[in-house]
Design an enzyme around this catalytic site. Structure first.
Site, mmCIF file in Angstrom:
data_model
loop_
_atom_site.group_PDB
_atom_site.id
_atom_site.type_symbol
_atom_site.label_atom_id
_atom_site.label_comp_id
_atom_site.label_asym_id
_atom_site.label_seq_id
_atom_site.Cartn_x
_atom_site.Cartn_y
_atom_site.Cartn_z
ATOM 1 N N GLY A 30 0.835 -1.196 0.000
ATOM 2 C CA GLY A 30 0.000 0.000 0.000
ATOM 3 C C GLY A 30 0.868 1.243 0.000
ATOM 4 O O GLY A 30 2.086 1.175 0.200
ATOM 5 N N LEU A 31 0.252 2.378 -0.206
ATOM 6 C CA LEU A 31 0.971 3.639 -0.233
ATOM 7 C C LEU A 31 1.569 3.965 1.135
ATOM 8 O O LEU A 31 1.138 3.428 2.165
ATOM 9 C CB LEU A 31 0.030 4.771 -0.655
ATOM 10 C CG LEU A 31 -0.490 4.755 -2.098
ATOM 11 C CD1 LEU A 31 -1.595 5.800 -2.260
ATOM 12 C CD2 LEU A 31 0.632 5.011 -3.085
ATOM 13 N N SER A 32 2.542 4.867 1.150
ATOM 14 C CA SER A 32 3.053 5.388 2.408
ATOM 15 C C SER A 32 1.917 6.068 3.160
ATOM 16 O O SER A 32 1.162 6.859 2.585
ATOM 17 C CB SER A 32 4.175 6.395 2.131
ATOM 18 O OG SER A 32 4.666 6.953 3.331
ATOM 19 N N GLY A 33 1.746 5.725 4.432
ATOM 20 C CA GLY A 33 0.675 6.303 5.220
ATOM 21 C C GLY A 33 -0.642 5.578 5.133
ATOM 22 O O GLY A 33 -1.637 6.001 5.742
ATOM 23 N N GLY A 35 -1.350 2.667 6.349
ATOM 24 C CA GLY A 35 -1.647 1.890 7.553
ATOM 25 C C GLY A 35 -1.041 0.506 7.552
ATOM 26 O O GLY A 35 -1.435 -0.349 8.346
ATOM 27 N N LYS A 36 -0.060 0.271 6.690
ATOM 28 C CA LYS A 36 0.562 -1.062 6.587
ATOM 29 C C LYS A 36 1.233 -1.478 7.892
ATOM 30 O O LYS A 36 1.026 -2.597 8.370
ATOM 31 C CB LYS A 36 1.598 -1.078 5.454
ATOM 32 C CG LYS A 36 1.059 -0.763 4.084
ATOM 33 C CD LYS A 36 2.126 -0.854 3.017
ATOM 34 C CE LYS A 36 3.306 0.078 3.269
ATOM 35 N NZ LYS A 36 2.910 1.511 3.296
ATOM 36 N N SER A 104 6.176 -1.827 -1.855
ATOM 37 C CA SER A 104 6.285 -2.751 -3.000
ATOM 38 C C SER A 104 5.366 -2.319 -4.139
ATOM 39 O O SER A 104 4.365 -2.973 -4.417
ATOM 40 C CB SER A 104 6.002 -4.195 -2.581
ATOM 41 O OG SER A 104 4.985 -4.322 -1.627
#
Length: 202
Positions: A30-33, A35-36, A104
């Site tokens: 997922g994108l930065s921020g 919630g990964k 990724s």
């Protein structure tokens, strides 16, 4: 003198019997921020509480160690993900549940990581979140720097992010609670018989 016995490698089934579960790779993208990391840490605690051998490979942590020599071009990002995939494979072969938390961004790189792990023990989790929400959160101030041109090749702004076409688990951190997200992931792990369901005493 009796010659020493020839030892064979400890197999996956032996590790499964000892640990009570098999190895698996949970790959959160997922994108930065998005919630990964929050999801990865919450899932780690949930699995650890159930007696599982579990470990989080966080993209930022790996970047500071194993991949400290890499930059952020697409070629270097691909090498970063290749290395993470190989480490995740070793954890899997050791019978651990490894949770990878890494942007990724490219589908081809995630597919290469998936190819290292036999089905059904690779679970891709798309932590989906609108770019505007990620930017509003911006916990590290990265989007602000990217918009100012201080971070070239930043995913979602000046570098592409290819969303998974068919992830095994889809969570929307702008709409769901962390508890709901973990619940979806645990349900998938149970459905695949990687961990036992609570109803069966696992």
């Amino acid at each position: 003198m009796t010659p020493p016995a020839v030892l064979t490698p400890i197999g996956a089934e032996e590790r499964r019997r000892r640990a009570g579960h098999g190895g698996a790779v949970v790959w959160i993208t997922g994108l930065s921020g998005a919630g990964k990391t929050t999801l990865a840490q919450a899932a780690e605690h949930a699995l650890f509480a159930r007696g599982c051998g579990v470990f989080v490979l966080d993209g930022d942590t790996v970047r500071h160690g194993l991949c400290a020599d890499l930059g952020f071009s697409l070629t270097e990002r691909s090498e970063n993900i290749r290395r993470i995939g190989e480490v995740a494979r070793l954890f899997y072969e050791a019978g651990q549940i490894v949770i990878v938390s890494a942007i990724s961004p490219l589908q081809a790189d995630r597919a290469r990581a998936r190819a290292l792990i036999p089905a059904p023990y690779f679970i891709e989790v798309h932590c989906r979140c609108p770019l505007a929400v990620c930017e509003a959160r911006d916990p590290k101030g990265l989007y602000r720097k990217a918009r100012a041109g201080l971070l070239p090749e930043f995913t979602g702004i000046s570098s592409p992010y290819e969303e998974p076409a068919a992830p095994e688990v889809l969570v929307d951190s702008a709409e769901s609670s962390v508890e709901q997200e973990v619940g979806r992931l645990m349900a998938e792990l149970e459905r695949r018989r990687i961990v036992a369901g609570l109803a069966s005493g696992g």
